[in-house]
Design a protein around this motif. Structure first.
Motif, PDB file in Angstrom:
ATOM      1  N   GLU A   1      37.203  57.643  21.650  1.00  0.00           N
ATOM      2  CA  GLU A   1      36.477  57.898  22.898  1.00  0.00           C
ATOM      3  C   GLU A   1      35.981  56.570  23.463  1.00  0.00           C
ATOM      4  N   ASN A   2      35.556  56.601  24.721  1.00  0.00           N
ATOM      5  CA  ASN A   2      35.132  55.363  25.415  1.00  0.00           C
ATOM      6  C   ASN A   2      36.227  54.295  25.330  1.00  0.00           C
ATOM      7  N   VAL A   3      37.458  54.721  25.591  1.00  0.00           N
ATOM      8  CA  VAL A   3      38.613  53.811  25.548  1.00  0.00           C
ATOM      9  C   VAL A   3      38.417  52.698  26.593  1.00  0.00           C
ATOM     10  N   ARG A   4      38.690  51.449  26.218  1.00  0.00           N
ATOM     11  CA  ARG A   4      38.541  50.326  27.163  1.00  0.00           C
ATOM     12  C   ARG A   4      39.837  49.520  27.216  1.00  0.00           C
ATOM     13  N   ILE A   5      40.273  49.195  28.432  1.00  0.00           N
ATOM     14  CA  ILE A   5      41.453  48.343  28.632  1.00  0.00           C
ATOM     15  C   ILE A   5      40.982  46.887  28.760  1.00  0.00           C
ATOM     16  N   PRO A   6      41.525  45.961  27.964  1.00  0.00           N
ATOM     17  CA  PRO A   6      41.158  44.542  28.115  1.00  0.00           C
ATOM     18  C   PRO A   6      41.416  44.089  29.560  1.00  0.00           C
ATOM     19  N   GLU A   7      40.541  43.264  30.118  1.00  0.00           N
ATOM     20  CA  GLU A   7      40.693  42.866  31.529  1.00  0.00           C
ATOM     21  C   GLU A   7      41.863  41.902  31.731  1.00  0.00           C
ATOM     22  N   ASP A   8      42.256  41.199  30.651  1.00  0.00           N
ATOM     23  CA  ASP A   8      43.411  40.291  30.720  1.00  0.00           C
ATOM     24  C   ASP A   8      44.519  40.787  29.786  1.00  0.00           C
ATOM     25  N   THR A   9      45.729  40.324  30.050  1.00  0.00           N
ATOM     26  CA  THR A   9      46.840  40.756  29.205  1.00  0.00           C
ATOM     27  C   THR A   9      47.962  39.721  29.207  1.00  0.00           C
ATOM     28  N   LYS A  10      48.867  39.856  28.265  1.00  0.00           N
ATOM     29  CA  LYS A  10      50.084  39.041  28.248  1.00  0.00           C
ATOM     30  C   LYS A  10      51.321  39.952  28.272  1.00  0.00           C
ATOM     31  N   GLU A  11      51.162  41.179  28.751  1.00  0.00           N
ATOM     32  CA  GLU A  11      52.265  42.147  28.688  1.00  0.00           C
ATOM     33  C   GLU A  11      52.404  42.856  30.022  1.00  0.00           C
ATOM     34  N   PHE A  12      53.621  42.825  30.589  1.00  0.00           N
ATOM     35  CA  PHE A  12      53.854  43.550  31.843  1.00  0.00           C
ATOM     36  C   PHE A  12      54.975  44.563  31.646  1.00  0.00           C
ATOM     37  N   ALA A  13      54.888  45.633  32.444  1.00  0.00           N
ATOM     38  CA  ALA A  13      55.893  46.706  32.373  1.00  0.00           C
ATOM     39  C   ALA A  13      56.450  46.919  33.770  1.00  0.00           C
ATOM     40  N   ILE A  14      57.745  46.654  33.929  1.00  0.00           N
ATOM     41  CA  ILE A  14      58.409  46.863  35.220  1.00  0.00           C
ATOM     42  C   ILE A  14      59.899  46.995  34.931  1.00  0.00           C
ATOM     43  N   ASN A  15      60.626  47.704  35.788  1.00  0.00           N
ATOM     44  CA  ASN A  15      62.079  47.831  35.593  1.00  0.00           C
ATOM     45  C   ASN A  15      62.749  46.603  36.210  1.00  0.00           C
ATOM     46  N   MET A  16      63.038  45.617  35.379  1.00  0.00           N
ATOM     47  CA  MET A  16      63.538  44.312  35.834  1.00  0.00           C
ATOM     48  C   MET A  16      64.874  44.418  36.576  1.00  0.00           C
ATOM     49  N   SER A  17      65.609  45.519  36.360  1.00  0.00           N
ATOM     50  CA  SER A  17      66.933  45.624  37.018  1.00  0.00           C
ATOM     51  C   SER A  17      66.785  45.749  38.531  1.00  0.00           C
ATOM     52  N   ASN A  18      65.553  46.033  38.984  1.00  0.00           N
ATOM     53  CA  ASN A  18      65.327  46.170  40.426  1.00  0.00           C
ATOM     54  C   ASN A  18      64.863  44.865  41.071  1.00  0.00           C
ATOM     55  N   MET A  19      64.842  43.764  40.324  1.00  0.00           N
ATOM     56  CA  MET A  19      64.239  42.512  40.795  1.00  0.00           C
ATOM     57  C   MET A  19      64.736  42.097  42.188  1.00  0.00           C
ATOM     58  N   ARG A  20      66.009  42.216  42.440  1.00  0.00           N
ATOM     59  CA  ARG A  20      66.562  41.707  43.717  1.00  0.00           C
ATOM     60  C   ARG A  20      66.075  42.546  44.901  1.00  0.00           C
ATOM     61  N   HIS A  21      65.507  43.729  44.575  1.00  0.00           N
ATOM     62  CA  HIS A  21      65.043  44.613  45.661  1.00  0.00           C
ATOM     63  C   HIS A  21      63.543  44.485  45.931  1.00  0.00           C
ATOM     64  N   TRP A  22      62.831  43.722  45.073  1.00  0.00           N
ATOM     65  CA  TRP A  22      61.369  43.695  45.224  1.00  0.00           C
ATOM     66  C   TRP A  22      60.917  42.904  46.452  1.00  0.00           C
ATOM     67  N   ASP A  23      59.696  43.203  46.877  1.00  0.00           N
ATOM     68  CA  ASP A  23      59.027  42.421  47.918  1.00  0.00           C
ATOM     69  C   ASP A  23      58.562  41.094  47.299  1.00  0.00           C
ATOM     70  N   GLU A  24      58.316  40.108  48.145  1.00  0.00           N
ATOM     71  CA  GLU A  24      57.988  38.752  47.675  1.00  0.00           C
ATOM     72  C   GLU A  24      56.781  38.677  46.742  1.00  0.00           C
ATOM     73  N   PRO A  25      55.653  39.385  47.034  1.00  0.00           N
ATOM     74  CA  PRO A  25      54.482  39.271  46.123  1.00  0.00           C
ATOM     75  C   PRO A  25      54.816  39.691  44.693  1.00  0.00           C
ATOM     76  N   VAL A  26      55.661  40.720  44.525  1.00  0.00           N
ATOM     77  CA  VAL A  26      56.020  41.181  43.186  1.00  0.00           C
ATOM     78  C   VAL A  26      56.936  40.152  42.520  1.00  0.00           C
ATOM     79  N   LYS A  27      57.886  39.639  43.304  1.00  0.00           N
ATOM     80  CA  LYS A  27      58.786  38.600  42.758  1.00  0.00           C
ATOM     81  C   LYS A  27      57.965  37.399  42.288  1.00  0.00           C
ATOM     82  N   ARG A  28      56.966  37.014  43.087  1.00  0.00           N
ATOM     83  CA  ARG A  28      56.130  35.851  42.726  1.00  0.00           C
ATOM     84  C   ARG A  28      55.389  36.124  41.425  1.00  0.00           C
ATOM     85  N   TYR A  29      54.770  37.306  41.329  1.00  0.00           N
ATOM     86  CA  TYR A  29      53.973  37.613  40.128  1.00  0.00           C
ATOM     87  C   TYR A  29      54.855  37.595  38.873  1.00  0.00           C
TER      88      TYR A  29
END
Ligand code: P6P
Length: 336
Positions: free
Chosen positions: A196-224
């Motif tokens: 209970e009282n689950v907390r998400i760390p405010e920082d991370t080193k792990e991202f989740a995204i479907n990389m196969s769509n990279m060429r279709h992303w908008d610029e802010p997502v590509k930059r990140y």
């Protein structure tokens, strides 16, 4: 000392009695949804033994081929909830319109929305999937229920959660007082409070995204993502890891357990659609859970929970998880 073996029922009774957070009807609703999830878990766990695998040969409102388990999960939730007197209507990813409680049953004051089996492309390969649900109060002042009654922003939810069918069957729930997790004890046949009282760390080193769509992303997502991929030598000064399970419930559960950022952003493949994921029964419940655990959830430009819906199955771009990462991605969208 933390008490052991607190069942979901006892937790909800105490939240109702001690904190007055959960009216009796809402407690009943949540217990009924949990029981339905147990039944869905039984069907999911049977796999090939239960003749529940593969396609049902039909399409849902989204134009997606339905799996047999999609239909079983949907029917299980409808049958479990329609008679209890706690609901006025339901809405599901698998049904075009809202489902009114039949006249033979008493009407309640809540609206239940769900994705009965999210991530169903993983069913046939034995990867975790789940049920996502969101609860609103039916607006007062008029008889009957229409689709308009569901058109409430996510900040109006009174309960939200999911059940993940993985190595463990775990129900994750918020009623606005933090996030609690309940693991199914198959010997008792009941969900038992495990976190209970689950907390998400405010920082991370792990991202989740479907990389196969990279060429279709908008610029802010590509930059990140590009900055993450540059690792220690890049502007972030640290290496990142990537995960993509193609099951939102599984990716969000990992983030609730250890942090991370999940992104399914708008892309150029279908420019007229704001995103792939659905606002009412995917982004809103997951967004509230993440916020209740100290994270953040935006569509790149605004808080997901503040989006005023106009259609039951409308889609939205989703960026959620560790607060500082979500704020960074959102700042890239606003050009700051
Ligand atoms: P893709 C599952 O179909 C789902 O709705 C989410 O659970 C998941 O995050 C996403 O779609 C996966 O989409 O395009 O990577 O298959």
């Amino acid at each position: 000392m933390k008490q052991k073996n607190i069942s979901l029922t006892r937790y909800l009774v105490e939240q109702q009695r001690v904190d007055g957070l959960i009216p009796g009807q809402l407690r009943l609703l949540l217990e009924v949804v949990a029981r339905a999830c147990k039944r869905i878990a039984l069907a999911v766990n049977k796999g090939e033994l239960g003749e529940v695998m593969g396609s049902a040969g039909t399409e849902n409102i989204q134009g997606e081929v339905q799996k047999k388990l999609d239909i079983i999960a949907n029917e299980t939730l409808i049958e479990a909830n329609e008679w209890g007197g706690h609901l006025a209507a339901m809405a599901s990813e698998e049904m075009e319109g809202i489902y009114l409680v039949p006249n033979r049953y008493p009407l309640g004051e809540y609206l239940l929305m769900f994705d009965p089996l999210d991530g169903s492309s993983n069913i046939d390969v034995n990867v975790s999937i789940g049920t996502i649900f969101s609860v609103l109060k039916k607006p007062e002042g008029h008889p009957g229920v229409t689709e308009d009654d569901f058109m409430q922003p996510g900040n109006q939810q009174v309960a939200a959660g999911y059940c993940i069918y993985g190595p463990q069957t775990t129900l994750v729930l918020t009623v606005g007082d933090g996030v609690a997790m309940f693991t199914l004890d198959r010997e008792q046949g009941s969900f038992v409070l495990t976190r209970e009282n689950v907390r998400i760390p405010e920082d991370t080193k792990e991202f989740a995204i479907n990389m196969s769509n990279m060429r279709h992303w908008d610029e802010p997502v590509k930059r990140y993502i590009d900055e993450c991929l540059q690792g220690k030598e890049g502007p972030r000064g640290k290496d990142f890891n990537m995960r993509w399970i193609a099951s939102m419930v599984s990716d969000v559960h990992r983030i609730l357990c250890r942090g991370g950022v999940f992104m399914y952003p708008w892309d150029k493949r279908e420019p007229n659609k704001p995103g792939k994921l659905r606002l009412m029964y995917e982004a809103n419940p997951m967004g509230w859970l993440v916020e209740q655990a100290g994270g953040a959830a935006t569509n790149g430009r605004q808080r997901i929970l503040d989006i005023q819906p106009t259609q039951l199955h409308e889609r939205v771009s989703v960026i959620l998880g560790s607060k500082n990462e979500v704020e960074r991605v959102t700042s890239y969208h606003s050009g700051t």
